[in-house]
Design an enzyme around this catalytic site. Structure first.
Site, PDB file in Angstrom:
ATOM      1  N   ARG A 110       0.886  -1.202  -0.033  1.00  0.00           N
ATOM      2  CA  ARG A 110       0.258   0.041   0.069  1.00  0.00           C
ATOM      3  C   ARG A 110       0.986   1.210  -0.047  1.00  0.00           C
ATOM      4  O   ARG A 110       0.365   2.140   0.728  1.00  0.00           O
ATOM      5  CB  ARG A 110      -1.017   0.114   1.274  1.00  0.00           C
TER       6      ARG A 110
ATOM      7  N   ARG B 244      -3.572   6.347  -0.550  1.00  0.00           N
ATOM      8  CA  ARG B 244      -3.612   6.689   0.908  1.00  0.00           C
ATOM      9  C   ARG B 244      -2.889   7.640   1.372  1.00  0.00           C
ATOM     10  O   ARG B 244      -3.394   8.926   1.597  1.00  0.00           O
ATOM     11  CB  ARG B 244      -3.501   5.491   1.398  1.00  0.00           C
TER      12      ARG B 244
ATOM     13  N   ARG C 162      -6.463  11.610  -7.537  1.00  0.00           N
ATOM     14  CA  ARG C 162      -7.309  10.340  -7.388  1.00  0.00           C
ATOM     15  C   ARG C 162      -8.644  10.884  -8.248  1.00  0.00           C
ATOM     16  O   ARG C 162      -9.248  10.004  -8.697  1.00  0.00           O
ATOM     17  CB  ARG C 162      -7.582  10.404  -5.907  1.00  0.00           C
TER      18      ARG C 162
ATOM     19  N   ASP D 155      -6.775  -2.946  -7.172  1.00  0.00           N
ATOM     20  CA  ASP D 155      -7.315  -3.510  -5.897  1.00  0.00           C
ATOM     21  C   ASP D 155      -7.410  -4.887  -6.341  1.00  0.00           C
ATOM     22  O   ASP D 155      -7.802  -5.446  -7.351  1.00  0.00           O
ATOM     23  CB  ASP D 155      -8.559  -2.867  -5.578  1.00  0.00           C
TER      24      ASP D 155
ATOM     25  N   TYR E 229     -15.262 -10.765   1.022  1.00  0.00           N
ATOM     26  CA  TYR E 229     -15.851  -9.675   0.619  1.00  0.00           C
ATOM     27  C   TYR E 229     -17.165  -9.861  -0.217  1.00  0.00           C
ATOM     28  O   TYR E 229     -18.273  -9.421  -0.063  1.00  0.00           O
ATOM     29  CB  TYR E 229     -15.268  -8.822  -0.269  1.00  0.00           C
TER      30      TYR E 229
HETATM   31  O1  1CP Z   1       0.201   0.370  -2.956  1.00  0.00           O
HETATM   32  C1  1CP Z   1      -1.133   0.528  -3.103  1.00  0.00           C
HETATM   33  O2  1CP Z   1      -1.867   1.086  -2.643  1.00  0.00           O
HETATM   34  C2  1CP Z   1      -1.613  -0.489  -4.329  1.00  0.00           C
HETATM   35  C3  1CP Z   1      -3.052  -0.713  -4.629  1.00  0.00           C
HETATM   36  C4  1CP Z   1      -3.893  -1.204  -3.725  1.00  0.00           C
HETATM   37  C5  1CP Z   1      -3.593  -2.846  -3.201  1.00  0.00           C
HETATM   38  C6  1CP Z   1      -2.191  -3.665  -3.396  1.00  0.00           C
HETATM   39  C7  1CP Z   1      -4.940  -0.978  -3.287  1.00  0.00           C
HETATM   40  C8  1CP Z   1      -5.635   0.304  -3.522  1.00  0.00           C
HETATM   41  N1  1CP Z   1      -5.774  -2.071  -2.673  1.00  0.00           N
HETATM   42  C9  1CP Z   1      -4.712  -3.009  -2.593  1.00  0.00           C
HETATM   43  C10 1CP Z   1      -4.938  -4.606  -2.132  1.00  0.00           C
HETATM   44  C11 1CP Z   1      -6.206  -4.760  -1.042  1.00  0.00           C
HETATM   45  N2  1CP Z   1      -7.416  -4.151  -1.258  1.00  0.00           N
HETATM   46  C12 1CP Z   1      -5.927  -5.854  -0.275  1.00  0.00           C
HETATM   47  C13 1CP Z   1      -4.909  -6.649   0.210  1.00  0.00           C
HETATM   48  C14 1CP Z   1      -3.880  -5.798   0.688  1.00  0.00           C
HETATM   49  C15 1CP Z   1      -3.962  -5.450   2.019  1.00  0.00           C
HETATM   50  O3  1CP Z   1      -4.334  -6.426   2.712  1.00  0.00           O
HETATM   51  O4  1CP Z   1      -3.726  -4.308   2.525  1.00  0.00           O
HETATM   52  C16 1CP Z   1      -7.303  -5.810   0.277  1.00  0.00           C
HETATM   53  C17 1CP Z   1      -7.727  -6.821   1.630  1.00  0.00           C
HETATM   54  C18 1CP Z   1      -8.069  -4.802  -0.447  1.00  0.00           C
HETATM   55  C19 1CP Z   1      -9.388  -4.370   0.005  1.00  0.00           C
HETATM   56  C20 1CP Z   1      -9.762  -3.142   0.254  1.00  0.00           C
HETATM   57  N3  1CP Z   1      -9.826  -1.964  -0.711  1.00  0.00           N
HETATM   58  C21 1CP Z   1      -9.819  -2.241   1.620  1.00  0.00           C
HETATM   59  C22 1CP Z   1      -9.772  -3.169   2.972  1.00  0.00           C
HETATM   60  C23 1CP Z   1     -11.010  -3.149   3.487  1.00  0.00           C
HETATM   61  C24 1CP Z   1     -11.078  -4.013   4.906  1.00  0.00           C
HETATM   62  O5  1CP Z   1     -11.513  -5.146   4.559  1.00  0.00           O
HETATM   63  O6  1CP Z   1     -10.561  -3.710   5.774  1.00  0.00           O
HETATM   64  C25 1CP Z   1      -9.906  -0.934   1.283  1.00  0.00           C
HETATM   65  C26 1CP Z   1     -10.238   0.067   2.259  1.00  0.00           C
HETATM   66  C27 1CP Z   1      -9.943  -0.872  -0.164  1.00  0.00           C
HETATM   67  C28 1CP Z   1      -9.940   0.398  -0.914  1.00  0.00           C
HETATM   68  C29 1CP Z   1      -8.686   0.797  -1.418  1.00  0.00           C
HETATM   69  N4  1CP Z   1      -7.944  -0.066  -2.034  1.00  0.00           N
HETATM   70  C30 1CP Z   1      -6.886   0.799  -2.557  1.00  0.00           C
HETATM   71  C31 1CP Z   1      -6.886   2.099  -1.847  1.00  0.00           C
HETATM   72  C32 1CP Z   1      -5.768   3.066  -1.849  1.00  0.00           C
HETATM   73  C33 1CP Z   1      -7.831   2.127  -1.251  1.00  0.00           C
HETATM   74  C34 1CP Z   1      -8.437   3.142  -0.231  1.00  0.00           C
HETATM   75  C35 1CP Z   1      -9.513   3.739  -0.756  1.00  0.00           C
HETATM   76  C36 1CP Z   1      -9.793   5.206  -1.466  1.00  0.00           C
HETATM   77  O7  1CP Z   1      -8.541   5.608  -1.690  1.00  0.00           O
HETATM   78  O8  1CP Z   1     -10.685   5.508  -1.956  1.00  0.00           O
END
Ligand code: 1CP
Length: 357
Positions: A30, A34, A43, A79, A154
């Protein structure tokens, strides 16, 4: 030397092969999005799925952390739900919440919403983003997909869960449907990973983030066969495979067995213990507690050194956090961590019997 040949000698790819190098590679899960102010600027409105589907914007967000930090790898901005979204299951990413489904997966009828993927049509935005990135990057690009349990959680829960009650109930009460669901999810993961590698990604990571909610016997029976299938389908593509989940201390032997070259370790398990539990056959990635990025530098510095000392110079180590960067993390602290790892960590090979593998 061609770009590919140069990347083969990169600190990151060497470490995946457990080859000694002159520095310990580091990147952060990540790292894109963020916490970065420049991310918030590009974004745009809507959900992050809009940004992910815009190849230009996704590539720019992927590059942002590589400009700020001297990281040894980039990770595609996407994602884990992207492939499920792309085949039209009906999933969204709700800001401030995470993945949500209005109609969660409940019965065999819902399998119809997980049709086979057609990468040329369904993932053209991803192909374009990866191609653009590999033409610009001088470090390896990591592609990724979600693991079976995490994605199923999910789809079945319909939103992020604390207890995984519904998904576990489905798994235990209707194993046949569970395996059919995971088989579809595995095919979607294979489709997306193969597409990323064909477009130029140098490595892949399978994120089964929440698999640690299961006890080892259940993991082995209900999840591992599907992860093994995904990893086996990637075996001959010539890129290293990383497999990660949090809270997986008890599952590390099974995760290592599933077939990846690199196993991610969260902060709860010391790298030395993880090396023992994985039998020394795999490289390890991790494992600084992400919360420590918020601590004063003196504390953080000590903990970074602790992780390096725990690895004891083993060449199969990719420094990372034990989970993703927290949204409130200060980018300057991450930059200092990268510089400290590079200055202090030499992947020189095990220095004592305790760390040999
Ligand atoms: O470096 C990076 O940010 C690369 C992009 C990336 C990655 C590798 C995003 C963007 N998501 C992910 C993988 C991801 N998504 C995982 C596996 C990694 C981990 O465990 O952190 C998981 C579980 C998700 C699911 C997800 N998507 C969540 C978690 C929810 C929960 O169950 O707690 C969330 C909050 C998202 C949204 C998301 N995906 C990515 C971002 C930057 C965001 C934040 C939301 C936004 O900016 O609107």
């Amino acid at each position: 030397m061609s770009q590919n040949a140069t990347l083969e000698h990169s600190a990151f790819l060497r470490a995946t092969r457990q080859e000694p190098g002159d520095r310990v590679p580091v990147w952060f899960m990540r790292q894109a999005g963020r916490s970065l102010p420049e991310y918030k600027e590009v974004r745009g409105p809507g959900t992050i799925l809009n940004a992910i589907q815009d190849a230009e914007r996704a590539a720019e967000i992927t590059l942002q952390p590589t400009r700020r930090y001297d990281v040894d790898a980039a990770i595609l901005f996407s994602d884990i739900v992207t492939p499920v979204f792309a085949v039209g299951f009906g999933i969204d990413i709700t800001p401030g919440v995470g993945p949500t489904c209005e109609q969660p997966f409940q019965s065999a009828d819902d399998l119809g919403r997980l049709r086979p993927m057609d990468p040329d049509n369904d993932l053209s935005f991803q192909t374009e983003a990866v191609e653009k990135l590999v033409s610009e990057l001088t470090i390896p690009l990591i592609g990724f997909a979600g693991g079976p349990f995490t994605l199923a959680s999910y789809l079945v829960e319909g939103k992020p869960s604390r207890d995984y009650a519904k998904v576990k109930a489905l798994m235990m009460s209707d194993p046949d449907l569970w395996h059919r669901l995971c088989d579809r999810l595995a095919d979607l993961a294979i489709g997306t990973l193969q597409n990323q590698v064909a477009a130029g990604a140098s490595a892949v990571q399978l994120f089964d983030s929440w698999a640690g909610a299961l006890r080892p016997e259940h993991y082995r029976e209900y999840v591992q066969p599907h992860s093994t299938k995904i990893l086996a389908a990637m075996k001959d593509l010539g890129v290293p495979r990383i497999h990660f989940g949090i809270n997986t201390g008890e599952l590390l032997p099974q995760i290592a067995e599933a077939g990846a070259e690199v196993v991610g370790v969260d902060w709860r398990t010391p790298l030395s213990a993880a090396r023992e539990r994985t039998g020394g056959h795999v490289a390890l990635q991790g494992n600084l507690d992400p919360a420590l990025i918020l601590a004063p530098w003196e504390v953080l510095e000590k903990e970074v050194r602790r992780v390096l000392a725990d690895n004891n110079g083993h060449p199969g180590h990719i420094f990372n956090l034990g989970h993703g960067v927290l949204p409130q993390a200060d980018p300057d602290q991450l930059a200092r961590v990268v510089d400290l790892v590079h200055a202090e960590g030499t992947a020189r090979g095990p220095v004592s019997q305790g760390a040999s593998a």
